[in-house]
Design an enzyme around this catalytic site. Sequence first.
Site, PDB file in Angstrom:
ATOM      1  N   ASP A 493       0.822  -1.279   0.114  1.00 13.66           N
ATOM      2  CA  ASP A 493       0.058   0.152   0.059  1.00 13.66           C
ATOM      3  C   ASP A 493       0.771   1.402  -0.018  1.00 13.66           C
ATOM      4  O   ASP A 493       0.351   2.396  -0.106  1.00 13.66           O
ATOM      5  CB  ASP A 493      -1.075  -0.139   1.309  1.00 13.66           C
ATOM      6  CG  ASP A 493      -2.223  -0.601   0.963  1.00 13.66           C
ATOM      7  OD1 ASP A 493      -2.690  -0.414  -0.148  1.00 13.66           O
ATOM      8  OD2 ASP A 493      -2.632  -1.187   2.061  1.00 13.66           O
TER       9      ASP A 493
HETATM   10  C1  BGC Z   1       0.197   1.315   6.227  1.00 13.91           C
HETATM   11  C2  BGC Z   1      -0.130  -0.042   5.435  1.00 13.91           C
HETATM   12  C3  BGC Z   1      -1.511  -0.025   5.366  1.00 13.91           C
HETATM   13  C4  BGC Z   1      -2.228   1.002   4.700  1.00 13.91           C
HETATM   14  C5  BGC Z   1      -3.576   1.178   4.537  1.00 13.91           C
HETATM   15  C6  BGC Z   1      -0.385   2.571   5.549  1.00 13.91           C
HETATM   16  O1  BGC Z   1      -0.127   3.579   6.290  1.00 13.91           O
HETATM   17  O2  BGC Z   1       1.803   1.279   6.246  1.00 13.91           O
HETATM   18  O3  BGC Z   1       0.480  -1.175   5.951  1.00 13.91           O
HETATM   19  O4  BGC Z   1      -1.863  -1.178   4.410  1.00 13.91           O
HETATM   20  O5  BGC Z   1      -1.764   2.487   5.510  1.00 13.91           O
HETATM   21  O6  BGC Z   1      -4.357   1.520   5.387  1.00 13.91           O
HETATM   22  C1  NOJ Z   2      -1.759  -3.822   5.623  1.00 15.65           C
HETATM   23  C2  NOJ Z   2      -2.847  -3.756   4.800  1.00 15.65           C
HETATM   24  O1  NOJ Z   2      -4.026  -4.255   5.425  1.00 15.65           O
HETATM   25  C3  NOJ Z   2      -2.510  -4.833   3.388  1.00 15.65           C
HETATM   26  O2  NOJ Z   2      -3.629  -4.787   2.778  1.00 15.65           O
HETATM   27  C4  NOJ Z   2      -1.358  -4.319   2.738  1.00 15.65           C
HETATM   28  O3  NOJ Z   2      -1.197  -5.508   1.781  1.00 15.65           O
HETATM   29  C5  NOJ Z   2      -0.070  -4.218   3.645  1.00 15.65           C
HETATM   30  N1  NOJ Z   2      -0.446  -3.392   4.834  1.00 15.65           N
HETATM   31  C6  NOJ Z   2       1.175  -3.751   3.024  1.00 15.65           C
HETATM   32  O4  NOJ Z   2       1.081  -2.420   2.616  1.00 15.65           O
END
Ligand code: BGC
Ligand code: NOJ
Length: 821
Positions: A493
Amino acid sequence: MMQSSDDDTDQTYGYFDDQNYEYVITTPYTPTPWINYLGSNEFYGIISNTAGGYCFDRDPKFRRLTRYRYNSVPLDSGGRYFYIRDENDFWSATGRPATTQLDQYSCRHGMGYSRFNASKNGIATQVTSFIPLDTKAEIHSLVVTNHTQSTKSIDVFSFIEWCLWNAEDDGANFQRNLSTAEVEIEGSTLYHKTEYRERRNHYGFYSVNRQLDGYDTNRESFLGPYRGFDRPEVVEKGQANNSFARGWSPIASHHLKLELAPGESQSLEFVLGYIEVSVDHKWHSKNVINKQPAKDMLTRFDSHEKVMDELGKLNRYWRTLLCKFSVETPDDKFNRAINIWNQYQNMVTFNLSRSASFYESGIGRGIGFRDSNQDTIGFVHMVPEKVRARILDLSSTQKFDGSAYHQYQPLTKKGNANIGGNFNDDPMWLVLSTTNYIKETGDFSILQEMVIYDGQEQATHDHFDHLLRAFMHVINNLGPHGLPLIGRADWNDCLNLNCFSDDPNESFQTTQVGASDVAESVMIAGQFVLYGQEFVDLCQQVGKIELANRSMKHIEKMRKTIEQHAWDGEWYLRAYDSRGKKIGSHKNSEGKIFIESQGFCAMAGIGLNDGKVEQALRSVDKHLATDFGIMLNQPAYSQYDKYLGEISSYPPGYKENAGIFCHNNPWIIIAETMLGHGEKAFEYYRKITPTYLQNRQTLLKTEPYVYCQMIAGKDAANPGEGKNSWLTGTAAWSYYAATQYILGIRPVYQGLSIAPCVLPSWKLIRVQREFRGAQYSIEIHNPHGLSSGKITLSIDGQPVEGNVISSSSFNGQHTVIATMV
Ligand code: BGC
Ligand code: NOJ
């Protein structure tokens, strides 16, 4: 009760009790609150080792019953508290929030329940907290025992704080919220009916099965001005105020006076319930709520026997679920992970997606499309019907072009417009969840279910069509090199290659949609080849041969594109950015290598025959592996770069910027098993699996019985420190890797295939596996001390060709002997 022998471990904060399927926490002051989840269907509670947390019906934003203060000072504020007052001393039966030092304390987190034992000056308490099956209520059963030689007068004060309104508003809109509270009191039940006079058809109540000696419903009256939960004025003085809340902050507190003879125990059954009524039956009389449904519920829990009976049902439910797959290897920690805790966490992540934990506030995120599809692979063998329903719910939030809403809200099951779509890995996860579901169950009928697109009735096609559109979405969205466009982000993400944010007030997740749509993802390319092949297999299974052939051509083409444009020499590239520059290349000064594309290209078998997979995995080992797990990328980004996005916003070693993002470690584990590297796969597995981390519980900080999302990488201040426990795709993926690839017990369309890749020292493995209505006792013999290789198979004493247990035995009980040769 026997404690499991764990002598090689640090037990500073707790230990496993395998006989009871419990983790025993021995101090209220764990490094972070160590939590458990209550509830298995719709109504859930989060409960810490000092009873902090809250409960909710389906949606933790709109139907949260009680208040919890995230990131509070002191930590973990708000919960279901019981103050025990003995003469002038008082303490908390759950260890906190009162700060009185206890003579004894333990919290046992079990499967769907938590039990707190405390004692002080000869008075012992036990609180057992759980949500009975098919019930929208938390039960807190309190037993008080007098172990002294004299008769004791004990005061018990319960406490919860209501929050049955919009939980986001709760932290923002005080000018309204402090004027809306309304309660009713009848007998021993304290009813909470805030906003019920207007549009709510639901209320909460907190009750106890004994006549009250007083009550409080107004927080300030109970606590006293400017006091915290640690020393409520009412508890200190030993008498409730009988306060009646109108506006301000409504609570529910019962006051009960107990007379206990020496050796005597008395029990109190507290019920914290949620009721929904139809509009026609909302009111009993003018402004008096219809209490009948609450009263009906209360009759189920009005004695200790009835409550314990319900707890027994819950225990049996869990034992049955966990029996569907159990294993006995020479390694107790592996067994404990597979048989108990990993499966338990799988259920929780499946139920809650990433919505409500102590790190996900329950107001921002609903059910994630990518997350929830992946969660099914750890849970489908437990409750396949629920997985079927979830897959179809997810499918119905897909858009007509095959893309998907990134999240949906649990109450409406409608795609979340604020977040929208364009996360281009999303679609293909639907292929994973569906094919994995069919392989587990043999239920192809899911493909014929008619499912709407984008929540719109007029756009209804069968579920198979949804998979086809998911597949085509990748094909229809290729970039300059013929690799899939990444969109807003793929699995990572934080790799936001198409927005270029200079504004600290923007969310990386939602900003500047469409500022560019050029960047390409090698991770999605690998994912497409992997799950594209699954789609092709599925087409063949259902006789769509022409479609299978056509689709295969796309996959072959993608495979070639990857070989041509995504190999960096020693590993796979990660992406091309909006300017066509390579990400994850030895040519970059930072972020030279990333884990995701190695995992997906390897699992897809791209370069399996010409040594590329082998080489990529060696590079992972060399550049990314640490004692605490495999890092996401290296070298960490040391500066913010708007062309990279959120990944470069994290300091080095944290989260997506070179943290050990546990979720993707199993991809490498699986890839290692595909090469037959049993020892390497196992080494990676044990580095992140909590049952092996007991001697590290102080460093880890998070609960040492469940996976956490991230372990700090080598560049961090405290490498090895965990963050964001419980709700992580790590759970499902680790279980999938361990059961289907290390043990190698893998559902396929024809049946159950057996292809282990284990430690050479494992000479005998026993597995109990329920599968498509049959019960298999499987023994894997490894007389030559191999990691992997060929298998000879016999079922009920009859030799069988190949390594698949096939449908001829899909009922009854069977003994399977697999020998590694
Ligand atoms: C986090 C991710 C997460 C994303 C979506 C980001 O701040 O680092 O791990 O998937 O937010 O909410
Ligand atoms: C947490 C999120 O829930 C997931 O959808 C994502 O793939 C990982 N972070 C990596 O960014």
